[in-house]
Write a protein that holds these residues in place. Sequence first.
Motif, PDB file in Angstrom:
ATOM      1  N   ARG A  60       1.874 -19.883   4.130  1.00  0.00           N
ATOM      2  CA  ARG A  60       1.170 -18.648   3.805  1.00  0.00           C
ATOM      3  C   ARG A  60       0.501 -18.057   5.045  1.00  0.00           C
ATOM      4  NH1 ARG A  60      -2.997 -17.073  -1.164  1.00  0.00           N
ATOM      5  NH2 ARG A  60      -1.457 -15.574  -1.847  1.00  0.00           N
ATOM      6  N   ARG A  61      -0.141 -18.901   5.834  1.00  0.00           N
ATOM      7  CA  ARG A  61      -0.856 -18.379   6.997  1.00  0.00           C
ATOM      8  C   ARG A  61       0.089 -17.928   8.107  1.00  0.00           C
ATOM      9  NH1 ARG A  61      -5.699 -19.084   4.512  1.00  0.00           N
ATOM     10  NH2 ARG A  61      -4.543 -20.128   2.904  1.00  0.00           N
ATOM     11  N   ALA A  62       1.290 -18.493   8.109  1.00  0.00           N
ATOM     12  CA  ALA A  62       2.285 -17.995   9.061  1.00  0.00           C
ATOM     13  C   ALA A  62       2.779 -16.624   8.618  1.00  0.00           C
ATOM     14  CB  ALA A  62       3.448 -18.974   9.154  1.00  0.00           C
TER      15      ALA A  62
ATOM     16  N   PRO B 274      10.426 -14.381 -18.038  1.00  0.00           N
ATOM     17  CA  PRO B 274      11.722 -13.749 -18.246  1.00  0.00           C
ATOM     18  C   PRO B 274      12.011 -12.804 -17.091  1.00  0.00           C
ATOM     19  CG  PRO B 274      10.076 -12.926 -19.814  1.00  0.00           C
ATOM     20  CD  PRO B 274       9.493 -14.121 -19.132  1.00  0.00           C
ATOM     21  N   ALA B 275      13.240 -12.842 -16.597  1.00  0.00           N
ATOM     22  CA  ALA B 275      13.598 -12.030 -15.436  1.00  0.00           C
ATOM     23  C   ALA B 275      13.126 -10.593 -15.630  1.00  0.00           C
ATOM     24  CB  ALA B 275      15.100 -12.065 -15.224  1.00  0.00           C
ATOM     25  N   ALA B 276      12.166 -10.230 -14.799  1.00  0.00           N
ATOM     26  CA  ALA B 276      11.684  -8.853 -14.868  1.00  0.00           C
ATOM     27  C   ALA B 276      12.819  -7.951 -14.430  1.00  0.00           C
ATOM     28  CB  ALA B 276      10.491  -8.685 -13.938  1.00  0.00           C
ATOM     29  N   ASP B 277      12.987  -6.825 -15.136  1.00  0.00           N
ATOM     30  CA  ASP B 277      14.097  -6.011 -14.637  1.00  0.00           C
ATOM     31  C   ASP B 277      13.672  -5.325 -13.359  1.00  0.00           C
ATOM     32  OD1 ASP B 277      13.961  -2.972 -16.494  1.00  0.00           O
ATOM     33  OD2 ASP B 277      12.470  -4.530 -16.475  1.00  0.00           O
ATOM     34  N   MET B 278      14.115  -5.958 -12.292  1.00  0.00           N
ATOM     35  CA  MET B 278      13.756  -5.496 -10.966  1.00  0.00           C
ATOM     36  C   MET B 278      14.635  -4.303 -10.636  1.00  0.00           C
ATOM     37  SD  MET B 278      11.453  -7.452  -9.739  1.00  0.00           S
ATOM     38  CE  MET B 278      11.426  -7.967  -8.050  1.00  0.00           C
ATOM     39  N   ALA B 279      14.114  -3.137 -10.909  1.00  0.00           N
ATOM     40  CA  ALA B 279      14.879  -1.949 -10.566  1.00  0.00           C
ATOM     41  C   ALA B 279      14.885  -1.827  -9.046  1.00  0.00           C
ATOM     42  CB  ALA B 279      14.260  -0.721 -11.207  1.00  0.00           C
ATOM     43  N   MET B 280      15.748  -2.610  -8.424  1.00  0.00           N
ATOM     44  CA  MET B 280      15.836  -2.599  -6.967  1.00  0.00           C
ATOM     45  C   MET B 280      16.309  -1.226  -6.497  1.00  0.00           C
ATOM     46  SD  MET B 280      15.208  -5.057  -4.845  1.00  0.00           S
ATOM     47  CE  MET B 280      14.785  -6.781  -4.797  1.00  0.00           C
ATOM     48  N   ASP B 281      15.411  -0.465  -5.946  1.00  0.00           N
ATOM     49  CA  ASP B 281      15.883   0.827  -5.443  1.00  0.00           C
ATOM     50  C   ASP B 281      16.563   0.624  -4.092  1.00  0.00           C
ATOM     51  OD1 ASP B 281      13.463   0.223  -4.327  1.00  0.00           O
ATOM     52  OD2 ASP B 281      12.393   1.705  -5.544  1.00  0.00           O
ATOM     53  N   ASP B 282      17.083   1.699  -3.576  1.00  0.00           N
ATOM     54  CA  ASP B 282      17.889   1.586  -2.357  1.00  0.00           C
ATOM     55  C   ASP B 282      17.082   1.008  -1.210  1.00  0.00           C
ATOM     56  OD1 ASP B 282      19.140   3.204  -4.161  1.00  0.00           O
ATOM     57  OD2 ASP B 282      18.584   5.054  -3.079  1.00  0.00           O
ATOM     58  N   GLU B 283      15.820   1.428  -1.151  1.00  0.00           N
ATOM     59  CA  GLU B 283      15.007   0.960  -0.043  1.00  0.00           C
ATOM     60  C   GLU B 283      14.597  -0.485  -0.264  1.00  0.00           C
ATOM     61  OE1 GLU B 283      11.714   3.162   2.214  1.00  0.00           O
ATOM     62  OE2 GLU B 283      12.231   4.450   0.527  1.00  0.00           O
ATOM     63  N   LEU B 284      14.724  -1.278   0.786  1.00  0.00           N
ATOM     64  CA  LEU B 284      14.229  -2.646   0.691  1.00  0.00           C
ATOM     65  C   LEU B 284      12.702  -2.588   0.622  1.00  0.00           C
ATOM     66  CD1 LEU B 284      16.365  -4.734   3.166  1.00  0.00           C
ATOM     67  CD2 LEU B 284      16.033  -5.157   0.726  1.00  0.00           C
ATOM     68  N   PRO B 285      12.110  -3.435  -0.202  1.00  0.00           N
ATOM     69  CA  PRO B 285      10.650  -3.385  -0.268  1.00  0.00           C
ATOM     70  C   PRO B 285      10.049  -3.825   1.060  1.00  0.00           C
ATOM     71  CG  PRO B 285      11.485  -5.280  -1.458  1.00  0.00           C
ATOM     72  CD  PRO B 285      12.678  -4.488  -1.038  1.00  0.00           C
ATOM     73  N   GLU B 286       8.920  -3.238   1.392  1.00  0.00           N
ATOM     74  CA  GLU B 286       8.229  -3.649   2.608  1.00  0.00           C
ATOM     75  C   GLU B 286       7.037  -4.513   2.233  1.00  0.00           C
ATOM     76  OE1 GLU B 286       7.100  -0.717   5.384  1.00  0.00           O
ATOM     77  OE2 GLU B 286       9.178  -0.356   5.998  1.00  0.00           O
ATOM     78  N   PHE B 287       6.902  -5.628   2.911  1.00  0.00           N
ATOM     79  CA  PHE B 287       5.766  -6.509   2.654  1.00  0.00           C
ATOM     80  C   PHE B 287       4.889  -6.564   3.888  1.00  0.00           C
ATOM     81  CE2 PHE B 287       9.185  -8.324  -0.008  1.00  0.00           C
ATOM     82  CZ  PHE B 287       8.612  -8.092  -1.243  1.00  0.00           C
ATOM     83  N   GLY B 288       3.604  -6.763   3.660  1.00  0.00           N
ATOM     84  CA  GLY B 288       2.693  -6.836   4.793  1.00  0.00           C
ATOM     85  C   GLY B 288       2.491  -5.465   5.402  1.00  0.00           C
ATOM     86  N   ALA B 289       1.989  -5.446   6.634  1.00  0.00           N
ATOM     87  CA  ALA B 289       1.653  -4.160   7.250  1.00  0.00           C
ATOM     88  C   ALA B 289       2.222  -4.069   8.657  1.00  0.00           C
ATOM     89  CB  ALA B 289       0.138  -4.003   7.309  1.00  0.00           C
ATOM     90  N   ASN B 290       2.734  -2.901   9.010  1.00  0.00           N
ATOM     91  CA  ASN B 290       3.175  -2.668  10.387  1.00  0.00           C
ATOM     92  C   ASN B 290       2.492  -1.450  10.987  1.00  0.00           C
ATOM     93  OD1 ASN B 290       4.476  -0.693   8.911  1.00  0.00           O
ATOM     94  ND2 ASN B 290       6.243  -0.655  10.282  1.00  0.00           N
ATOM     95  N   ASP B 291       1.658  -0.805  10.173  1.00  0.00           N
ATOM     96  CA  ASP B 291       1.015   0.400  10.677  1.00  0.00           C
ATOM     97  C   ASP B 291      -0.281   0.635   9.903  1.00  0.00           C
ATOM     98  OD1 ASP B 291       0.607   2.623  12.192  1.00  0.00           O
ATOM     99  OD2 ASP B 291       2.588   3.484  11.823  1.00  0.00           O
ATOM    100  N   VAL B 292      -1.055   1.619  10.359  1.00  0.00           N
ATOM    101  CA  VAL B 292      -2.313   1.876   9.651  1.00  0.00           C
ATOM    102  C   VAL B 292      -2.055   2.305   8.204  1.00  0.00           C
ATOM    103  CG1 VAL B 292      -3.852   2.324  11.572  1.00  0.00           C
ATOM    104  CG2 VAL B 292      -2.397   4.174  10.737  1.00  0.00           C
ATOM    105  N   THR B 293      -0.920   2.942   7.966  1.00  0.00           N
ATOM    106  CA  THR B 293      -0.655   3.409   6.602  1.00  0.00           C
ATOM    107  C   THR B 293      -0.304   2.255   5.662  1.00  0.00           C
ATOM    108  OG1 THR B 293       1.545   3.934   7.395  1.00  0.00           O
ATOM    109  CG2 THR B 293       0.036   5.770   7.096  1.00  0.00           C
ATOM    110  N   ARG B 409      -1.950  -9.681   7.821  1.00  0.00           N
ATOM    111  CA  ARG B 409      -1.082  -8.667   7.211  1.00  0.00           C
ATOM    112  C   ARG B 409       0.094  -8.347   8.128  1.00  0.00           C
ATOM    113  NH1 ARG B 409      -3.802  -5.554   2.819  1.00  0.00           N
ATOM    114  NH2 ARG B 409      -5.860  -6.466   2.647  1.00  0.00           N
ATOM    115  N   LEU B 410      -0.184  -8.283   9.436  1.00  0.00           N
ATOM    116  CA  LEU B 410       0.898  -8.022  10.392  1.00  0.00           C
ATOM    117  C   LEU B 410       1.866  -9.197  10.449  1.00  0.00           C
ATOM    118  CD1 LEU B 410      -1.381  -6.372  13.057  1.00  0.00           C
ATOM    119  CD2 LEU B 410       0.614  -5.244  12.094  1.00  0.00           C
ATOM    120  N   ARG B 411       1.326 -10.415  10.362  1.00  0.00           N
ATOM    121  CA  ARG B 411       2.208 -11.585  10.336  1.00  0.00           C
ATOM    122  C   ARG B 411       3.129 -11.531   9.119  1.00  0.00           C
ATOM    123  NH1 ARG B 411      -0.757 -17.349  11.545  1.00  0.00           N
ATOM    124  NH2 ARG B 411      -1.171 -17.078  13.756  1.00  0.00           N
ATOM    125  N   ARG B 412       2.576 -11.133   7.977  1.00  0.00           N
ATOM    126  CA  ARG B 412       3.392 -11.055   6.773  1.00  0.00           C
ATOM    127  C   ARG B 412       4.538 -10.068   6.966  1.00  0.00           C
ATOM    128  NH1 ARG B 412      -1.037 -11.244   1.773  1.00  0.00           N
ATOM    129  NH2 ARG B 412      -0.846 -13.487   1.457  1.00  0.00           N
TER     130      ARG B 412
END
Lengths: 248, 455
Positions: A60-62, B274-293, B409-412
Amino acid sequence: MADVVAAGKNPEILFWVGCAGSYDARAQKVSIAFCKILNKAGIEYAILGKEESCTGDPARRAGNEFVFQMTALQNIETLNMYKVKKIVCTCPHCFNTLKNEYPALGGNYEVIHHTQFLQQLMEEGKISVQGGAFSGKKVTYHDSCYIGRVNGIYEVPRQLLEKLDNQLVEMERGKERGLCCGAGGAQMFKEDEPGDKRINIERTEEALDTGAEIIAANCPFCITMLQDGVKAKEKQDSVMVYDLSHRQ
Amino acid sequence: MLQQIVFSIIVFYALWNAGKLYMRVRRNILLGKDEDLTDNPGKRWQNVMLVAFGQKKMFKRWIPAVLHLFIYVAFLMTQVELLEIFIDGFFGVHRFFAPYLGILYPIIISFIEILSVLAFIATIAFLARRNVLKIPRFHKSEMTWWPKLDANLILLGELTLLIGIFCMNGADVVLQKVDPEHYHPTGFFAISGWLGPLLFGWMNEGGLVIIERFGWWLHILTVLAFLNYLPISKHLHIMLAFPNTWYARLNSRGEMPNMPEVMNEVKSMMGLTPAADMAMDDELPEFGANDVTSLSWKNIMDAYTCTECGRCTSVCPANLTGKKLSPRKILMDIRDRAEEVGNKIDSEETRYLKADAKDKAYALTKDNFDDGKSLFDYITREELHACTTCNACVEACPVLINPLDPILRLRRYEILTESAGPQDWVPMFTSVENSGSVWQIPDDRDKWAKDAVGS
Ligand code: SF4
Ligand code: SF4
């Protein structure tokens, strides 16, 4: 745990061993020492054995939330299945994750660190200590980040040490200001980033400056780091690094 | 009368302009993502009282704490005098409060004066600490010309303010004797009561009036300049310290914010839900943060609140051992990037639109903004990878900023969205995932226990 439950017993506590406690040679000794204490105190306890999995702290921390969630949810399934209520950990990282991070995932337990548990046992008169080999020696105590600064436990380990009638000396940076050993945040599993010095060396030097013959710690990773530091300083014959539960 | 008009114009212009600048800061903070931080208001008020008003965390280091306290209390107290200046300025009166407060008036002014002297000494001491004594936390690599100049400008501004107060009060004291008609006796002022006659006693009435007006105008103009300067300076903390301590996260430091998106997906993978119906849209989800937004708005408020004092960096184990990571720099980078994004959005230039929004006639907002840059252009991977999550920086910050949170957050983002990160970590991840242990070891997890029984 499976065996104990099959025998119809409902142990008071679960001893969470952790990866280090299970596999690291130094930390295994701490696990064994802690079990001996539990036996002596007549505490009914169990371990999960093969059903225990890494708590997921370093992943998690990584930044790897997926791996964390996988292992954490697995553990919570197991713990809830056995209706575990109280967990004792020898590792501050396991302790922190079980205590502070599992509730958001559906795992609610009373979690305590072994130093707290040892103190409780002493207060209840279930165990006692003598100074023995430690009498009169100079000891310094290293606060691990996850027991100290993160969870605010500073005094309990020091009180335990004082019971060993030795001379407790503080390092320059102690308690809230205690310096990290360098292992946390998954640093344990990678090379250091470029710099002038390794963090464990900085901390070991500080510990050696106190003139202590024993460096006491409460975390398997701190112990590895400080032991390495002591070796690097070629002091391994005169200075020992011990866990608090060890050699009691 | 002329003076009243000039005064009103200057004040209204300065307030209007400051208002605009503060709204920009607010907008930049809100570039971040929503995060609800309003639980347990009781505890939050307690933090504001103890940490912001009470300066509790400053007192880990006594010398700067006491010096800072002088400046801070003097700052709070002069607000009374400032209020009087506003009333006098708008209505063309002189020392409006004096007749109403009676005997209390000289006591309050004396109190302000004594604090001002202490603040004067403290300011000189701070200037010396910064520029003469080589305190390492003021000279790290992120302390480039602007942060250093900023710190000195503010201290010089404080000196100007204090000079204004003493000219104003000192000349007034002498004038009260020369021309009691216009300058009503107010009672004895603790400092100007003797400093005034000493400095200005030899002057004629004309000279005294000039000095008095000079001090009065210097005081108010410095205050107005200060107000407009704050939003571009590290001294914004004198405003933001209050909301920032109120909104500080109350959860245990040991808890990294959970990611329910990931948790739910893993749960359904493990067959726990139960498998949530993951309406996977075209865009890959983004996790964590790479910018102020993609940071939380609180991370950006932290950045605007940062006083650049470097207490965090001076206790950071990575920084202490020569690694590139400096928690203060992380905050400074977030603020700089928020400024950059804010300015570009204000420019309304269409070249900053996301590719898929380019041909449509959208107004530029934080949601369709893309200038091809990110926080990674400011913060290197090496810095992020050096953090031990030791929380020393979190503990050290006097205004409850959390420098660790954005790092994680950036590491994520790096690990989850880019599948990048230190190679050394890969075996650990694989091992935890496949064998439930941080090390790939073939032995049973409870082998030690069996050995112990055997021995
Ligand atoms: S948590 Fe990270 S950034 Fe903060 S002091 Fe520790 S190592 Fe430095
Ligand atoms: S984050 Fe806090 S401690 Fe660090 S420089 Fe900013 S105000 Fe100082």
